[in-house]
Design an enzyme around this catalytic site. Structure first.
Site, PDB file in Angstrom:
ATOM      1  N   GLU A 236      43.155  63.830  70.317  1.00 57.93           N
ATOM      2  CA  GLU A 236      41.878  64.096  69.638  1.00 57.93           C
ATOM      3  C   GLU A 236      41.463  65.554  69.833  1.00 57.93           C
ATOM      4  O   GLU A 236      40.953  66.197  68.912  1.00 57.93           O
ATOM      5  CB  GLU A 236      40.763  63.170  70.165  1.00 57.93           C
TER       6      GLU A 236
ATOM      7  N   ARG B 230      41.149  67.872  66.505  1.00 55.01           N
ATOM      8  CA  ARG B 230      39.777  68.229  66.126  1.00 55.01           C
ATOM      9  C   ARG B 230      39.387  69.627  66.595  1.00 55.01           C
ATOM     10  O   ARG B 230      38.792  70.400  65.847  1.00 55.01           O
ATOM     11  CB  ARG B 230      38.793  67.208  66.694  1.00 55.01           C
TER      12      ARG B 230
ATOM     13  N   ASP C  20      49.699  55.649  62.321  1.00 50.67           N
ATOM     14  CA  ASP C  20      49.470  56.402  61.080  1.00 50.67           C
ATOM     15  C   ASP C  20      49.991  57.835  60.999  1.00 50.67           C
ATOM     16  O   ASP C  20      50.926  58.152  60.272  1.00 50.67           O
ATOM     17  CB  ASP C  20      47.974  56.363  60.721  1.00 50.67           C
TER      18      ASP C  20
HETATM   19  C1  DMJ Z   1      40.520  61.225  62.145  1.00 52.02           C
HETATM   20  O1  DMJ Z   1      40.156  61.685  63.387  1.00 52.02           O
HETATM   21  C2  DMJ Z   1      41.923  61.583  61.779  1.00 52.02           C
HETATM   22  O2  DMJ Z   1      42.062  61.499  60.412  1.00 52.02           O
HETATM   23  C3  DMJ Z   1      42.949  60.732  62.471  1.00 52.02           C
HETATM   24  O3  DMJ Z   1      44.262  60.999  62.066  1.00 52.02           O
HETATM   25  C4  DMJ Z   1      42.694  59.267  62.250  1.00 52.02           C
HETATM   26  N1  DMJ Z   1      41.366  58.897  62.104  1.00 52.02           N
HETATM   27  C5  DMJ Z   1      40.245  59.748  62.089  1.00 52.02           C
HETATM   28  C6  DMJ Z   1      39.291  59.440  60.962  1.00 52.02           C
HETATM   29  O4  DMJ Z   1      39.333  58.180  60.482  1.00 52.02           O
END
Ligand code: DMJ
Length: 802
Positions: A436, A440, A567
């Protein structure tokens, strides 16, 4: 205000607003294929009422303009077409014949020498002008003139006693150049030379936030006009003709409204603009040549004392600029670092974008008021929510502010990052997700560096990157799940030493980019090593379980999902291939294999609505008809992959099907918002609905994934349905998640009468959801997919050549 001016030499009539094919459409190469977008845009401009087209041999747009002229029905004598010679200045006659043949017309209305000679031409001005005159005599051009000429250049020309005088001088002109150009303009007027202004909106486009903005906005409000209209009007009052451009119909229409009969500026308005413009000198094009020429008398034979406009301020400015530029050039060539080019964004271009920017304002204002400097806002209790201790919402969403041209908010955010962002404060003394923080914080800093070219972001990116780097020091080189930034210590999750697949597979793009901009190779090495470990895993048709141990390198758990914990591992396979200039085929191979795995093991049809969806595998083989909202990113990712190998049509078909299904997870709910997780009915005989939402999954966290895919789908297919779906979803967000202060997640998308707001505004709502909505509603892709990629948190980063 008259709609045309007449040229003194040829009596040709010039429409005062021209459609330019320079900056925006510039390709620099006349052998490139026709640009269909430009052709369409010219047709659009014609249909609105534009009749004046401005081009130049160096723009490389001639063949597209030719195509646009050929495929419409306006008689040639109603069009006014300009072109300019520069590249082939040594054979002006031939250059003109070439231009005419590319345009497919017999004559030009205006033919200009594109640039003053300075010191680099092999023929003299006298020889050049004689060739220009010959073209008028032969009927190949109606009028001749010059561009970017300063007063001394024109004086040189007049000193030759030309048979045909220059009819036009096309110059860069806007209020920030008024002071520097006053003399030139007066001189032109005294000689009957028409002034055509290019980049008339340069003051707001390239120098937003300058002393002019407030003045122009105030005048615009007073007359209920747009700032662009005010600036164009001012320009027409000072000069004669403006050349402007846009690919957006509304903007083109907006420009023409400058000619409305009842629209005037009074002397007071004009003076206010003059005064504000005089506070800043800014030239975007040929600045080095022209300004240095004006202020210092650049050419050896210009012996007059430096122009009286020269003052200490300007001299200093130019010197500083020159020195800084030379310094940077030197540093760059020594370090091999990638140096970003500052990007400029204009204000919203249509109602939908305006609405999204208002939403961003609303969210930002609430965060700023109640949670400034903390990570996120709790919008119901109006209190801050700590997480990383790194001012997350500021860093995650500053590039959105930049793209939306929210200059004041951007400045404040930048100042916070400069003065208060710290990897050593007590607030960061805790274990938090390595992934994260990477996507981010590091992602946000890097992208803002690429957009703004402001070194403070690079500095901060290196600070945090250095801490994250430590965490790659594991036996396998896969990072542990958590890191304490202050103590520079890493740890697994509290309940297991395993890391999630998506977490170890979604840090490489950021680390690699950090190496490219810092010139320090170690981050990219760490990225490559961890990517290699994942590449060598044994897979089921490209699919991997959602847990992997950074200590042993072994996958575990047997759950396969393109949703939570899986994902973005798949997302980054494709994007790493793109980031490295498509040079590293293992990324593509792994990605396409996994897409085939999805098709084979996870792709199913749901009934009775016949919607395709992506389910999950338990124990590597048992199918579960569950789809997280997170999976919706995959539609855009597949479409993006397809755009590089268009013969793989199944990718686009699947992308379309999945986008439709994801949209239905929204549309089928009474609030028009999707749940976090949906279950699908795969039995055609059963009476179950196609989509079921369980109580525990009925929340919506303001997530971006479908909007992200809509953005790709719109720009890759051109189908406006994707924009319309995005607009519907945005309206639902407005209706059900907008609070007095900020936006909140909600607990129940099924119940419009009681959505039960959750006290949380996720930073990704500002970083991703609103950004993708804003980009989706533009007519032009602000981040062409062959030049930019988005990290998984929607932070745009450049694509490199290797
Ligand atoms: C985000 O922080 C990013 O897109 C991450 O890959 C998965 N989910 C969240 C938002 O849904």
């Amino acid at each position: 205000m008259s709609q045309t001016v007449t040229l003194s030499t040829s009596k040709t009539v010039v429409p005062v607003i021209g459609y330019g094919t320079g900056t925006k459409w510039y390709s620099g190469d006349n052998s490139k294929p026709i640009n269909k977008e430009l052709v369409e845009s010219i047709h659009e401009a014609f249909s609105i009422g534009y009749r004046h087209l401005d081009a130049a041999e160096m723009y490389g747009t001639d063949t597209s303009i030719g195509e646009a002229i050929r495929t419409q029905s306006i008689p040639r004598n109603e069009l006014f077409i300009t072109n300019k010679v520069y590249k082939n200045i040594e054979n002006i006659e031939q250059a003109c014949l070439d231009v005419l043949s590319r345009l497919g017309i017999d004559y030009l209305d205006l033919w200009l020498i594109h640039s003053p000679f300075f010191d680099r031409n092999k023929i003299s001005l006298e020889q050049a002008w004689k060739q220009m005159e010959k073209l008028v005599e032969n009927g190949k051009v109606k009028a001749i003139g010059v561009s970017n000429f300063q007063k001394q250049h024109l004086e040189e020309l007049f000193a030759l006693n030309p048979k045909i005088k220059p009819a036009v001088n096309q110059i860069e002109f806007n209020p920030y150049l008024y002071k520097a150009s006053k003399d030139l303009i007066e001189y032109c007027k005294s000689k009957g030379i028409v002034i055509e202004a290019y980049s008339p909106l340069g003051s707001i486009v390239y120098k937003p936030g300058g002393p002019l903005d407030e003045v122009v906005e105030k005048i615009a409000k007073k007359y209920n006009r747009t700032p662009s209209q005010i600036l164009l009007k001012w320009n027409l009052i000072k000069g004669d003709v403006v050349i402007t451009t846009s690919s957006i119909r509304e903007r083109l229409e907006d420009f023409l409204k400058v000619l409305d009969k009842n629209f005037e500026l009074n002397n007071e308005d004009i003076k206010a603009i003059d005064d504000a413009g005089a506070k800043l000198h800014f030239r975007k094009f040929r600045a080095k040549e022209i300004d240095v020429f004006i202020y210092f008398g650049y050419r050896s034979h210009v012996t007059e004392p430096a122009n009286e406009q020269l003052n200490e301020y300007h001299r200093d400015e130019i010197n500083k600029d020159k020195e800084a530029w030379q310094r940077k050039q030197k540093e760059e060539s020594q370090s091999g670092k990638f140096k970003p080019q500052k990007q400029y964004f204009s204000n919203p271009t249509n109602e939908r974008q305006i609405a999204v920017r208002d939403a961003m304002r609303h969210a930002w204002k609430a965060y700023r008021t109640y949670a400034w400097g903390y990570d996120e806002l709790l919008p119901i209790s109006k209190t801050p929510s700590p997480w990383f201790g790194l001012g997350l919402t500021i860093v995650d969403s500053i590039d959105t502010l930049y793209i939306m041209n929210m200059t004041e908010e951007y400045k404040e955010a930048r100042e916070w990052i400069e003065k208060s962002f710290s990897c050593d404060s007590d607030s960061v003394d805790k274990f938090n997700s390595h992934f994260e923080i990477t996507i981010r914080i590091l992602g946000g800093l890097l992208s803002t560096y690429h957009l703004s070219a402001d070194d403070i972001f690079l500095q901060r990116a290196i600070e945090i990157g250095d801490r994250l780097f430590i965490n790659f020091n594991t036996p396998t080189r896969l990072p542990l799940a958590e890191i304490n930034i202050k103590r520079k210590a890493a740890s697994g999750y509290r309940w297991t030493s395993d890391s999630a697949l998506s977490e170890v597979g979604t840090v490489q793009i950021e680390m690699r980019d950090l190496s490219r901009v810092s010139g320090e190779k170690k981050y990219e090495d760490a990225a490559d090593k961890s990517a290699a470990v994942l590449h060598h895993q044994s897979k089921k048709d490209g699919l991997l379980p959602i847990f992997v141990s950074p200590l042993t390198g072994r996958s575990s758990g047997g759950v396969v999902s393109l949703g939570a914990r899986g994902d973005s591992y798949y997302e980054y396979l494709l994007k790493q291939w793109l980031q490295t200039g498509q040079q590293r085929s293992t990324f593509w191979d792994d990605w396409i294999e996994s897409m085939d795995g999805v098709r084979k093991h996870l792709w199913r049809l749901a009934y009775p609505d016949k919607l395709y969806f992506v389910g999950e595998l338990m124990s590597m083989s048992t199918f579960s008809p569950k789809m997280d909202h997170l999976v919706c990113f995959l539609a855009g990712n597949m479409a993006l992959g397809w755009s590089y190998k268009k013969d793989l049509t199944y990718l686009l078909d699947m992308a379309k099907d999945l986008t439709k299904t994801c949209y239905q997870t929204y549309a089928k709910q009474a609030t028009g918002l999707s749940p976090e997780i949906a279950y699908f009915n795969t039995d055609p005989q059963s009476n179950e609905p196609t989509i079921t939402v369980r109580d525990n999954d009925a929340h919506n966290l303001l997530r971006p994934e479908l909007i992200e895919s809509l953005y790709y789908m719109y720009f890759l297919t051109g189908d406006t349905i994707y924009q319309d779906w995005g607009w519907k979803i945005f309206q639902s967000f407005e209706k059900y998640t907008r609070q007095t202060d900020g936006y909140s997640s909600i607990n129940d998308v099924r119940n419009p009468d009681n959505v039960r707001p959750r006290d949380k505004m996720e930073s990704f709502f500002l970083a991703e959801t609103l950004k993708y909505l804003y980009l989706l509603f533009d007519k032009k892709n602000l981040f062409p997919f062959d030049q930019w990629l988005f990290n998984t948190e929607a932070h745009p980063l450049p694509i490199y050549k290797n």
